[in-house]
Design a protein around this motif. Structure first.
Motif, PDB file in Angstrom:
ATOM      1  N   ARG A  12       0.438  -1.331  -0.213  1.00 13.50           N
ATOM      2  CA  ARG A  12       0.197  -0.008   0.003  1.00 13.50           C
ATOM      3  C   ARG A  12       0.928   0.843  -0.005  1.00 13.50           C
ATOM      4  NH1 ARG A  12      -3.730  -3.115  -0.819  1.00 13.50           N
ATOM      5  NH2 ARG A  12      -4.864  -3.561  -0.086  1.00 13.50           N
ATOM      6  N   ASP A  13       0.666   2.089  -1.014  1.00 15.15           N
ATOM      7  CA  ASP A  13       1.758   3.562  -0.803  1.00 15.15           C
ATOM      8  C   ASP A  13       0.940   4.804   0.245  1.00 15.15           C
ATOM      9  OD1 ASP A  13       3.033   2.183  -2.439  1.00 15.15           O
ATOM     10  OD2 ASP A  13       2.202   3.334  -4.069  1.00 15.15           O
TER      11      ASP A  13
ATOM     12  N   LEU B 263       3.077  -5.688   9.121  1.00 16.18           N
ATOM     13  CA  LEU B 263       3.608  -4.975   8.415  1.00 16.18           C
ATOM     14  C   LEU B 263       5.602  -5.355   7.664  1.00 16.18           C
ATOM     15  CD1 LEU B 263       3.728  -2.095   6.677  1.00 16.18           C
ATOM     16  CD2 LEU B 263       4.827  -1.057   8.803  1.00 16.18           C
ATOM     17  N   LYS B 264       5.966  -5.558   6.805  1.00 10.79           N
ATOM     18  CA  LYS B 264       7.427  -5.821   6.432  1.00 10.79           C
ATOM     19  C   LYS B 264       8.361  -5.244   6.393  1.00 10.79           C
ATOM     20  CE  LYS B 264       6.838  -9.951   8.379  1.00 10.79           C
ATOM     21  NZ  LYS B 264       6.271  -9.564   9.825  1.00 10.79           N
TER      22      LYS B 264
ATOM     23  N   ALA C 156      -6.687  -2.556   8.234  1.00  5.47           N
ATOM     24  CA  ALA C 156      -7.343  -2.623   9.848  1.00  5.47           C
ATOM     25  C   ALA C 156      -5.728  -2.930  10.144  1.00  5.47           C
ATOM     26  CB  ALA C 156      -7.242  -4.278  10.221  1.00  5.47           C
ATOM     27  N   ALA C 157      -4.949  -2.704   9.455  1.00  7.49           N
ATOM     28  CA  ALA C 157      -3.192  -2.682   9.795  1.00  7.49           C
ATOM     29  C   ALA C 157      -3.402  -1.544   9.146  1.00  7.49           C
ATOM     30  CB  ALA C 157      -1.797  -3.321   9.078  1.00  7.49           C
ATOM     31  N   HIS C 158      -3.325  -1.066   8.454  1.00  6.48           N
ATOM     32  CA  HIS C 158      -3.133   0.757   7.272  1.00  6.48           C
ATOM     33  C   HIS C 158      -4.091   1.626   7.917  1.00  6.48           C
ATOM     34  CE1 HIS C 158      -1.051   2.121   4.063  1.00  6.48           C
ATOM     35  NE2 HIS C 158      -2.298   2.734   3.710  1.00  6.48           N
TER      36      HIS C 158
ATOM     37  N   PHE D  49       5.546   6.825   0.918  1.00  2.67           N
ATOM     38  CA  PHE D  49       6.208   5.328   1.455  1.00  2.67           C
ATOM     39  C   PHE D  49       5.000   4.577   0.962  1.00  2.67           C
ATOM     40  CE2 PHE D  49       7.175   8.504   5.228  1.00  2.67           C
ATOM     41  CZ  PHE D  49       8.535   8.175   5.363  1.00  2.67           C
ATOM     42  N   THR D  50       5.932   3.347   0.265  1.00  6.68           N
ATOM     43  CA  THR D  50       5.547   2.368   0.172  1.00  6.68           C
ATOM     44  C   THR D  50       5.416   0.926   1.189  1.00  6.68           C
ATOM     45  OG1 THR D  50       5.552   1.893  -1.720  1.00  6.68           O
ATOM     46  CG2 THR D  50       5.459   0.109  -1.518  1.00  6.68           C
ATOM     47  N   LEU D  51       4.076   1.015   1.584  1.00  5.95           N
ATOM     48  CA  LEU D  51       4.363  -0.418   2.908  1.00  5.95           C
ATOM     49  C   LEU D  51       3.836  -1.596   2.506  1.00  5.95           C
ATOM     50  CD1 LEU D  51       3.839   2.755   4.475  1.00  5.95           C
ATOM     51  CD2 LEU D  51       2.167   1.619   6.064  1.00  5.95           C
ATOM     52  N   THR D  52       4.838  -2.553   3.021  1.00  8.01           N
ATOM     53  CA  THR D  52       5.002  -3.790   2.359  1.00  8.01           C
ATOM     54  C   THR D  52       4.356  -5.074   3.889  1.00  8.01           C
ATOM     55  OG1 THR D  52       6.393  -4.297   0.641  1.00  8.01           O
ATOM     56  CG2 THR D  52       5.816  -5.844   1.377  1.00  8.01           C
ATOM     57  N   TYR D  53       3.057  -5.502   3.564  1.00  7.73           N
ATOM     58  CA  TYR D  53       2.659  -6.870   4.731  1.00  7.73           C
ATOM     59  C   TYR D  53       2.525  -8.217   4.110  1.00  7.73           C
ATOM     60  CZ  TYR D  53       0.243  -2.001   6.548  1.00  7.73           C
ATOM     61  OH  TYR D  53      -0.252  -0.724   6.753  1.00  7.73           O
ATOM     62  N   PHE D  54       3.192  -8.589   4.784  1.00  2.00           N
ATOM     63  CA  PHE D  54       3.513  -9.874   4.879  1.00  2.00           C
ATOM     64  C   PHE D  54       3.395 -10.626   5.867  1.00  2.00           C
ATOM     65  CE2 PHE D  54       6.454 -13.237   4.297  1.00  2.00           C
ATOM     66  CZ  PHE D  54       5.943 -13.858   3.264  1.00  2.00           C
TER      67      PHE D  54
END
Lengths: 801, 347
Positions: free
Chosen positions: A716-717, A743-744, A784-786, A766-771
């Motif tokens: 997600r950006d 969030l990785k 929810a995290a974002h 920012f680019t956020l990467t979830y994994f």
């Protein structure tokens, strides 16, 4: 040490030996021969002539036209410009088509007058100016009257000689004498040695009747002898003596001084000649100088002595600095008739320190420092008396005035042949060992299979078994030693952990495009603390050779920046250098400065330079930072290193960061301050320095495999508008704190500070990467995290764009 | 019959149009125009309802036949045009392969580091450890522990930068040997010690007030001079070529007895005589010797039971000889045009 082979052959038979072969033999068995000088090299057709007639040159105010007799039918005309030319002189001339100094001399005309050759000075014949007798220093050389006209001048001048230049190591003081060299050469050649004659007549009057000797400083002057010679006629030395001295590199002065110098060279025993009448007291007292006591030495210098200096006095005031230099007032002059010859044994250390204190190194002090032969003190004095009688017509008073408490017993060494062989890894027989030691004129006896050796006192360097091992080995020949490798337990070698990591860092930086530089540890006081990471006392040399190299550096950067400037001023616009080296801080308990290993780097110009594709990327802060980041990644420090805005003297205040390891400052990076750039002739330049020991000491986690993801990640950006001063690192920290364990990764992908932005604001995206490794994430989980992240950011004052 | 004629005419018309197309786009237009749902062939099929029932199958088959034929011609044309398009693209994309590649910035070690690492690695392979020590030293470790008491004439061999009476800039790496022996407390060991050293010299083409040294030291029971010779022989051959010979000449160092200097047969001329070896056939490389018993006992070893050998050399000299460098100052000027020459590897 310069060794004339003609002189040497007085003591040992050198017949049939080429100088070069002898030199090779000497070098291979103990003393390095650094040069072989044939004195007649470049000289041809020089002849003794007599000047019969002199006429002024009509066309010159300094030239003379000489008619010279070479024992031929006709006189030969030679034009000569020397000021000391005179009728009747026996001179040396190059004949037409002869050579001096490798140059051909032809028959020619000098300002219209025929000149058949050239009348020579000694310098023109290849003799060094500093050894030419003063009388002939500025003119032609004049031979003794008895020299036959027409004689080959190479012979007359003793130029049919070869000089070996010995490079003496400090242990071989014995070879600082012709006799010592003769013993060495005799041992190499298995020849016998012929000692000089010292016998002479002595008068009925005893030396003791006219001279008293008293030694007060017995511990540093255990032996003092004096001979007295009356009715001495001071004059020029005979040619052979002058030639010997010149060949040895000593300038002839007068017969008395020449004799003392000759014996110094022959025996290695320094002598000093006093004018008996100038002493004035008939007494010699040897004592330590008084603090501040003055003396005028024979070089005309007024000197001040200290209480550690040993002096010869006439009972009242100093007349010589023992073993270093004579006094001016007691010097032998043209008017001297009675001479006192001093032959003494002075303590080496005392002479060494005195010579150092006075800044006076002499041939005498050089020998005393290294140790003279106790058993040559008397023979040298006797030899001097003999020559004074023979050459200067002196009357030698009988006996000598002697003070003698000197131990003259030889060093005794007991060695087993097994010891010699085990040290060398050889199998030399007992008999071979005895033969070698006998050739060296060591006294050897064998008993119970051991060698009992009395080392001659001229060899002050022979004291212990290992010395005998060396003597045997060098004469047996090192070529005979086999090549083996150490046996016994073997351990794995290698670099220790510190050294291995340091090499890794070197290679990583080189791989990043930085050349390794090496600069000096010594710098100026002014630069020593510039860019230093910490404030600590500096270390300064006691006696620097220059202010530029006077103080130990506390930072590598000043010299590294200089190196970059050096390159830039030579059309190398793009330069990237690093150095790893020590800086010197304060003092440890041991009294030494604390040496800390630092890493520094400097970069300027283009980083990427691809001309035909038009791609040029200038070095900037982030290029250097990127290089450091990959280094820290290599060292597993990525998560432990942080950066903070910093102010460092000499760096750009808005473009400088401290580097922190676990929150502790270990270094900095930044742009040089524009004023510094200008002062160093540089354009935009980036520098860094850090404490290498800290990053090497930081422990590295074991490398354990993490499963390659089996489920997709979701990105997600998020674009934020924040104050211009807000740090990306702080935003990232907020994001990470709020993002939870799904969030990785968080990566900046855009920064905008342009016109479209409100004043004092910027946009960061920012680019956020979830994994999660366990399953494919659902949209709900990510949302929810974002949302939490967004909420946290908003709360911190960031505005969503 | 009108319908058959119409069909034939249509067929010829389509074939002509397909053949005339120059690219896929035109071909697609033709395809849509004639073969599409609103195209004339479809229209023909739709118009079949007007035909008598018995003619319908025949006519239907005929239309389908034409349709298939046209489709085939279209497919062939399509393949040709596609091939043509690829060809055009390839031609357009052709590059000048002789242009230089995109530079990858990789630098290299300083030539002295290169020499030192090579020597370190060689001795590491023979079981040596690398030992290092401070550049600022005590007089004790630099001189006294090495059999050079105060006032010893051999101290003149090394002009020294003093910091105080007892502290100095080390003049050689030998103090590392003294420190290591002290630390090892009587144990046997093999070390190689590289480092910077300092002498009171004016900098010129052959002198530098700062330079580097690398020394080796082996201490143990029954270490012999032949072991030194064998070790140096391996070093000379690995460093300067398998056909190198070595010779030892007597020399003097206060900390070894016997002391030697090692020459190697000239690697340029092989011993014939040339400029590199000054026409002697031999090149002086290093100093060495058996550790002096005083040095051993001062560090707590019993020289009756233990012996050792040591050797030392100057990487500057080795680099100058090996690479033909003519001025020692090059090593400390850091001219990139000099440093970058030591990038490539050697046999």
């Amino acid at each position: 040490m310069l060794v004339s082979l003609k002189w040497l052959s007085q003591y040992v038979d050198l017949q049939g030996l080429e100088a070069e072969d002898l030199a090779e033999k000497i070098t291979r068995s103990g003393i390095e021969v650094e040069g072989v000088h044939h004195l007649s090299k470049g000289i041809k057709k020089i002849m003794v002539g007599q000047i019969k007639e002199i006429k002024k040159h009509p066309d010159s105010d300094h030239l003379n036209i000489c008619q010279v007799d070479f024992g031929e039918d006709e006189l030969s005309q030679i034009v000569c410009g020397a000021p000391n030319v005179a009728e009747g002189q026996k001179i040396v001339a190059v004949r037409p088509n002869g050579y001096v100094g490798g140059k051909k001399i032809k028959k020619g005309k000098l300002r219209g007058e025929v000149s058949n050759g050239m009348i020579c000075s000694l310098q023109e014949l290849g003799i060094e100016g500093k050894v030419v007798p003063k009388k002939y220093a500025d003119g032609i050389y004049v031979l003794p009257e008895e020299t036959p006209v027409g004689m080959d001048a190479i012979k007359a001048l003793g130029l049919d000689d070869v000089i070996l230049e010995l490079g003496l190591t400090p242990n071989r003081s014995d070879a600082m004498s012709m006799l010592g060299v003769a013993y060495e050469v005799a041992a190499i050649l298995s020849e016998e040695i012929k000692l000089p004659e010292t016998a002479h007549e002595e008068s009925a009057q005893k030396a003791e009747e006219v001279l008293k000797v008293r030694v007060e400083a017995k511990d540093v002057n255990p032996m003092y002898t004096a001979k007295v010679v009356k009715n001495v006629k001071i004059g020029e030395s005979p040619l052979w003596l002058q030639q010997r001295l010149m060949a040895a590199g000593v300038r002839p002065l007068n017969n008395v001084v020449d004799i003392t110098n000759y014996i110094l060279m022959e025996y290695g025993q320094p002598l000093h000649a006093f004018d008996y009448d100038a002493l004035g007291t008939g007494e010699i007292v040897v004592r330590l100088a008084k603090e501040g006591e003055p003396i005028k030495t024979l070089d005309g210098q007024d000197r001040v002595l200290n209480a550690k200096n040993l002096v010869i006095t006439n009972g009242k005031e100093p007349v010589a600095v023992a073993g270093v230099m004579g006094g001016y007032d007691s010097e032998v002059t043209d008017k001297t008739t009675t001479v006192v010859i001093e032959s003494a044994y002075f303590d080496g250390l005392t002479v060494r320190y005195t010579a150092k204190d006075l800044g006076l190194r002499s041939e005498a002090s050089a020998r005393y420092e290294k140790g003279v032969d106790p058993n040559r003190v008397i023979p040298a004095a006797e030899r001097a008396a003999q020559l004074l009688a023979e050459i200067a017509g002196g009357e030698v008073l009988s006996g000598a005035v002697v003070f003698d408490e000197l131990d003259k017993t030889p060093a005794k060494v007991v060695v087993s042949p097994d010891f010699v062989n085990s040290r060398l890894g050889m199998k030399i027989s007992l008999n071979e060992m005895v033969t070698i030691l006998t050739r060296l004129k060591f006294d050897v006896e064998t008993a119970n299979g051991l060698l009992y050796i009395d080392a001659p006192t001229r060899r002050q360097d022979i004291k212990i078994e290992e010395d005998i091992v060396e003597e045997i080995a060098r004469l047996y020949g090192y070529d005979e030693i086999p090549a083996t490798v150490p046996v016994g337990e073997s351990k794995a070698g290698g670099l220790n952990a510190y050294q291995a990591k340091r090499r890794l860092i070197h290679h990583q930086l080189q791989g990043s495009g930085l050349y390794q530089a090496l600069t000096y540890s010594l710098t100026s006081d002014e630069l020593s603390q510039k860019y230093a990471l910490e404030t600590a006392p500096t270390t300064r040399l006691l006696m620097p050779m220059s202010e530029e190299r006077s103080t130990l550096r506390q930072s590598i950067l000043p010299h590294l920046i200089e190196s970059v400037t050096y390159n830039v001023s030579r059309q190398q616009d793009s330069v990237a250098l690093y150095e790893i080296g020590s800086v010197f801080l304060g003092e440890t308990e041991e009294g030494l400065p604390r040496e800390e290993s630092h890493l520094a780097a400097v970069m300027t110009g283009n980083w990427l330079n691809n001309a035909w594709q038009g791609e040029h990327k200038k070095v900037d802060f982030f290029v250097l930072k990127g290089i450091l980041e990959s280094l820290f990644a290599k060292l597993d420090l990525t998560t432990r290193i942080t950066y903070e805005t910093a102010v460092v003297d000499g760096l750009h205040p808005g473009r400088t960061a401290n580097i922190l390891l676990d929150g502790k400052r270990i270094g900095f990076l930044g742009q040089l301050h524009p004023a510094e750039q200008k002062a160093n002739g540089l354009k935009e330049t980036y520098v860094m320095e850090l404490n290498l020991e800290e990053i090497i000491a930081a422990s590295i986690e074991p490398l354990v495999y993490v499963p390659v993801p089996r489920f997709p990640s979701i990105s997600r950006d998020i674009a934020l508008i924040v104050d211009r001063t807000t740090k990306a690192a702080d935003l990232e920290a907020t994001i990470r704190n709020a993002g939870g364990k799904l969030l990785k990764e968080v990566n900046v992908f855009d920064l905008y500070e342009g016109e479209k932005m409100e004043l004092g604001k910027k946009s960061v995206a920012f680019t956020l990467t979830y994994f999660t490794p366990e399953r494919t994430l659902t949209d709900e989980e990510v949302v929810a995290a974002h949302d939490k992240v967004v909420a946290a950011l908003t709360e911190s004052g960031a505005e969503l764009r | 019959m009108a319908m058959i004629e119409q069909l034939t005419q249509l067929k010829e018309e389509v074939i002509e149009k397909i053949t005339a197309t120059e690219n896929i786009k035109q071909l697609n237009e033709v395809r849509v125009a004639y073969l599409g749902k609103k195209g004339p062939i479809t229209d023909l099929l739709k118009g079949m309802g007007k035909l008598p029932v018995e003619e319908r199958p025949k006519m239907g088959a005929l239309v389908n036949e034409v349709r298939a034929e046209v489709q085939h011609i279209h497919d062939v044309r399509k393949a040709t045009l596609e091939e043509q398009a690829i060809q055009e693209q390839l031609e357009k994309e052709a590059i000048d392969v002789t242009l230089p590649g995109r530079p990858v910035k990789v630098a290299n070690a300083h030539p002295l580091t290169r020499v030192i690492e090579e020597i370190e690695d060689l001795f590491i392979s023979m079981g040596y450890e690398v030992a290092e020590g401070p550049e600022v030293e005590k007089d004790y470790y630099n001189f006294e522990a090495l059999n050079l008491p105060k006032g010893h004439p051999a101290r003149d061999m090394q002009d020294t930068f003093y910091i105080s009476e007892e502290i100095l800039m080390r003049t050689h790496t030998s103090p590392v040997q003294a420190r290591t022996m002290e630390k090892k407390q009587g144990a046997s060991f093999k070390i190689i010690c590289p480092g910077k050293v300092f002498r009171r010299d004016n900098d010129d083409a052959t002198h530098s007030h700062q330079f580097t040294q690398i020394e080796g030291l082996v201490v143990g029971e029954n270490i012999r001079m032949s072991d030194l010779k064998g070790t140096l022989d391996i070093f000379a051959k690995k460093m300067f070529g398998e056909d190198r010979e070595i010779r030892l000449r007597p020399s003097f160092f206060p900390f070894t007895e016997p002391s030697v200097e090692m020459d190697i047969s000239c690697f340029k001329c092989g011993g014939e005589g040339c400029n590199v070896c000054k026409h002697t056939g031999w090149i002086e490389i290093l100093g060495a010797g058996m550790v002096h018993p005083n040095v051993l006992s001062m560090a707590g070893y019993d020289p009756k039971k233990v012996s050792g050998f040591a050797f030392g050399m100057g990487p500057e000299r080795i680099a100058m000889l090996k690479y033909g460098v003519d001025d020692i100052r090059h090593f400390y000027t850091n001219d990139v045009r000099f440093l970058s020459q030591f990038h490539r590897t050697e046999e």
